[in-house]
Design a protein around this motif. Structure first.
Motif, short mmCIF file in Angstrom:
data_model
loop_
_atom_site.label_atom_id
_atom_site.label_comp_id
_atom_site.label_asym_id
_atom_site.label_seq_id
_atom_site.Cartn_x
_atom_site.Cartn_y
_atom_site.Cartn_z
N UNK A 86 48.83 -51.28 -9.20
CA UNK A 86 47.70 -52.12 -8.75
C UNK A 86 46.38 -51.37 -8.70
N UNK A 87 46.43 -50.07 -8.39
CA UNK A 87 45.20 -49.29 -8.34
C UNK A 87 44.56 -49.14 -9.72
N UNK A 88 45.35 -49.37 -10.77
CA UNK A 88 44.80 -49.23 -12.13
C UNK A 88 43.86 -50.38 -12.46
N UNK A 89 43.89 -51.46 -11.66
CA UNK A 89 43.02 -52.60 -11.92
C UNK A 89 41.55 -52.19 -11.90
N UNK A 90 41.19 -51.26 -11.01
CA UNK A 90 39.80 -50.81 -10.94
C UNK A 90 39.44 -50.04 -12.21
N UNK A 91 40.39 -49.26 -12.72
CA UNK A 91 40.17 -48.54 -13.98
C UNK A 91 40.01 -49.53 -15.12
N UNK A 92 40.91 -50.54 -15.15
CA UNK A 92 40.85 -51.55 -16.20
C UNK A 92 39.53 -52.33 -16.17
#
Length: 276
Positions: A86-92
């Protein structure tokens, strides 16, 4: 079961891969050659600071630095996130803004193994005529480019592109020791090409990629952007690749296709994972 390598064995392997002697590494890291020898033979367990110091001078990738730390009995210090986190959403989200900014030119975000994470709408220009099997996620950009049922039949200067990119992949595989990259490099070499690539044109500023698109020859140059996020593996291993026009004919073609997408596709501005 295979025995896990010690931190000394791992460091020695990285040192040899960089063609450094123990004295060379000692001078670079400002420690004694005796200390390097003791670490490699297991007579000394290095502190976490020393592991990171040696890894920095050996240019070890961040992912492998975590492995060195764990092998020495220390906690990893580099955060690891995956596209499913879920934290990868900010990266995406950040990647998506960058990709949209490059439209109407194709742009993609790749992971460390050349798999496409997300792409902008213009990337579809590169997917036309590609075998559907190659578009099953994760799409590997190297395989897509050189597979006989991928982009290869449309690339008019294929020998030149292969001669430039395959050694780059080979160096990356050797640098990281990643078995997936090693296997990918061997796979692409097996496709083969006997044609001798032509020398560079003095008028070119970078390697051109000449791609047929419905009878129009697009001439593109490839640019690569990386992030300097030293404590985040998710960004440290992501690259953004863009395919920019190398001449005005290609630029006009891109702009024309961009206008058509804007007229026909209300979701064209939404970066997505191709093939999903």
């Amino acid at each position: 079961m295979p025995t896990e390598e010690t931190v000394g064995q791992l460091l020695r392997r990285w040192r040899l891969s960089r063609t450094l002697s123990q004295l060379d590494l000692a001078i670079q890291a400002d420690v004694s050659a005796r200390h390097i020898s003791f670490v490699e033979t297991g007579r000394t367990i290095p502190s976490s600071a020393m592991v990171l110091r040696l890894a920095e001078h050996l240019n070890v990738p961040l992912r492998e630095r975590n492995r060195l730390l764990v092998a020495a009995g220390h906690a990893p210090v580099y955060r690891e996130r995956t596209p499913g986190d879920p934290d990868f959403d900010r990266v995406r989200e950040a990647l998506g803004r960058i990709l949209r900014a490059h439209e109407p030119y194709p742009a993609i975000a790749l992971d460390r193994r050349w798999n496409v994470l997300i792409a902008n709408a213009a990337f579809d220009i590169l997917l036309e005529g590609v075998d559907s099997e190659l578009l099953q996620p994760p799409i590997n950009m190297m395989r897509l480019g050189f597979h006989p049922r991928g982009l290869a039949p449309r690339i008019r200067n294929l020998a030149q592109v292969r001669a430039h990119l395959l050694p780059r992949l080979g160096r990356q595989a050797a640098h990281t020791g990643d078995p997936h990259l090693i296997a990918l490099h061997e796979e692409l070499l097996a496709y083969g090409q006997d044609e001798q690539p032509p020398g560079p044109d003095p008028a070119d500023i970078a390697l051109p990629i000449q791609l047929d698109h419905h009878g129009t020859e697009l001439c593109m140059i490839n640019t690569v952007t990386t992030f300097g996020a030293a404590f985040d593996l998710a960004l440290e291993e992501v690259t953004i690749e863009t395919y920019l026009p190398a001449n005005e004919t290609t630029a006009r073609h891109y702009r024309h296709l961009g206008r058509l997408r804007a007229d026909n596709d209300t979701d064209s501005a939404c970066p997505r994972t191709p093939g999903s």
